[in-house]
Scaffold this active site. Structure first.
Site, PDB file in Angstrom:
ATOM      1  N   GLN A  78       0.820  -1.210   0.000  1.00  0.00           N
ATOM      2  CA  GLN A  78       0.000   0.000   0.000  1.00  0.00           C
ATOM      3  C   GLN A  78       0.860   1.270   0.000  1.00  0.00           C
ATOM      4  O   GLN A  78       0.494   2.293   0.586  1.00  0.00           O
ATOM      5  CB  GLN A  78      -0.941  -0.007   1.202  1.00  0.00           C
ATOM      6  CG  GLN A  78      -2.129  -0.939   1.059  1.00  0.00           C
ATOM      7  CD  GLN A  78      -3.097  -0.473  -0.022  1.00  0.00           C
ATOM      8  OE1 GLN A  78      -3.211   0.714  -0.325  1.00  0.00           O
ATOM      9  NE2 GLN A  78      -3.806  -1.421  -0.629  1.00  0.00           N
ATOM     10  N   SER A  79       1.992   1.224  -0.686  1.00  0.00           N
ATOM     11  CA  SER A  79       2.937   2.341  -0.695  1.00  0.00           C
ATOM     12  C   SER A  79       2.383   3.589  -1.373  1.00  0.00           C
ATOM     13  O   SER A  79       1.933   3.555  -2.523  1.00  0.00           O
ATOM     14  CB  SER A  79       4.220   1.909  -1.417  1.00  0.00           C
ATOM     15  OG  SER A  79       5.055   3.022  -1.661  1.00  0.00           O
ATOM     16  N   ASN A  80       2.464   4.710  -0.653  1.00  0.00           N
ATOM     17  CA  ASN A  80       2.131   6.000  -1.250  1.00  0.00           C
ATOM     18  C   ASN A  80       3.205   6.452  -2.232  1.00  0.00           C
ATOM     19  O   ASN A  80       2.907   7.130  -3.219  1.00  0.00           O
ATOM     20  CB  ASN A  80       1.987   7.061  -0.148  1.00  0.00           C
ATOM     21  CG  ASN A  80       0.920   6.722   0.851  1.00  0.00           C
ATOM     22  OD1 ASN A  80      -0.223   6.467   0.486  1.00  0.00           O
ATOM     23  ND2 ASN A  80       1.277   6.705   2.127  1.00  0.00           N
TER      24      ASN A  80
END
Length: 337
Positions: A78-80
């Site tokens: 879920q990396s921004n």
């Protein structure tokens, strides 16, 4: 105060600055703060925004300057950072390959398919997987393997490395943020007793601290640990300050004594919010309509709320680094708050 080569380094403009500083009246009343301000870096406009937009401007600027047509980056599922890289590449016409690491022991369909992962796909990124989550050198090495394959196909790849031994171009974006903050608090005629920021890769924390001290601003900056304990993170930030100075070819003013960190809100670990972080999510949403994520901003706001409660009448400023899309990947956790 000069910032050396900062304006000489290539930068790919991705948004219109500055982001606003807002006064959170209800949170101030709830916590006993005199003034509770937030720097809205979640509002910088590129595909749901966030702190990584500032960082990607300098990585993409360097990539384009070197003739790249493809960018590779690695991060958590879920990396921004990954989502912002995909967005920047889409805007600038580069192909984007993203590598998703298993940093969080979470295997729900929402976590694997919704939130930032859904946006990665919508933005046209080519997705790769890396089975480990705490191996920065290994993740970078796998990116290089993918890059070698792209070179054989005639592409010109640029790798955004994860390991801290590489030049911290992303930190330069938070020198820009420091410049904005100094101008904004001067107009507000208030000096925060402390600024709170997430501290993970070290780019946001290191760049912000470097910029403030170069501007002769002595406001304490507390980095809130989101990935590793404070002893390890302190070494990372100290190294970042040295690397930034080397990149800008100047002598840094920020020192070891300026590096303040707390890991009191880190547990249960990276990518998982504890009770105080969950309280911050609920308070921010229900009192200020402010959306916090369980990975970064919830822990940062938890630290700021704790500070306010223990220092009645204090003025404080929190850097909201975005991350809103990830709440959809944590749907079950959010519904239980």
């Amino acid at each position: 105060m000069s910032f050396g080569r900062l304006r000489e380094l290539p930068r790919a403009k991705l948004w219109s600055e500055p982001t606003p500083v807002e006064l959170l009246h209800n949170l101030a009343e709830q916590t006993g703060a005199a003034k509770f301000y937030v720097k809205r870096d979640d509002c910088n406009g590129l595909a749901f925004g966030g702190n990584k937009v500032r960082q990607m401007e300098y990585y993409l600027g360097d990539a384009i300057n070197k003739g790249a047509d493809t960018l590779l980056i690695t991060g958590a599922v879920q990396s921004n950072f990954v989502r912002t890289a995909a967005a920047g590449c889409a805007k600038l016409g580069l192909e984007c390959h993203v590598q998703l690491e298993n940093r969080v022991t979470k295997d729900t369909q929402d976590y694997r398919q919704s939130g930032n992962v859904l946006l990665d796909r919508m933005l046209g990124a080519v997705i790769h997987e890396f089975p480990q989550g705490e191996d920065e050198a290994g993740a970078d090495a796998n990116l290089e393997t993918i890059a070698d394959g792209l070179r054989k196909d005639g592409r010109q790849p640029y790798v955004v490395h994860l390991h801290p031994s590489h030049p911290p171009f992303g930190a330069l974006g938070y020198i820009d943020c420091a410049i904005e903050i100094v101008e904004q608090i001067e107009k507000l005629d208030v000096k925060p007793d402390c600024i709170f920021t997430p501290s993970g890769s070290g780019n946001t924390h290191g760049g912000l601290l470097y910029g403030l001290r170069q501007l002769e601003c002595d406001i304490p900056v507390t980095g809130v640990c989101v990935r590793r304990e404070s002893d390890l993170q302190r070494l990372r930030i100290i190294d970042r300050l040295t690397q930034i100075a080397e990149l800008l070819e100047q002598q840094a003013v920020a020192s070891v004594e300026d590096v303040f960190l707390t890991d009191a809100f880190l547990a249960p670990g990276y990518g998982v919010a504890g009770p105080q972080a969950n309280e911050a999510i609920a308070l921010a949403a229900q009192k200020e309509a402010l959306i916090l994520d369980p990975v970064y901003t919830s822990k940062t706001f938890a630290a700021a709320i704790n500070f306010a409660r223990n220092n009645p009448g204090a003025n404080l400023l929190v850097i909201h680094t975005g991350g809103g899309p990830s709440v959809f990947g944590y749907k079950e956790d959010m519904l239980s708050i």
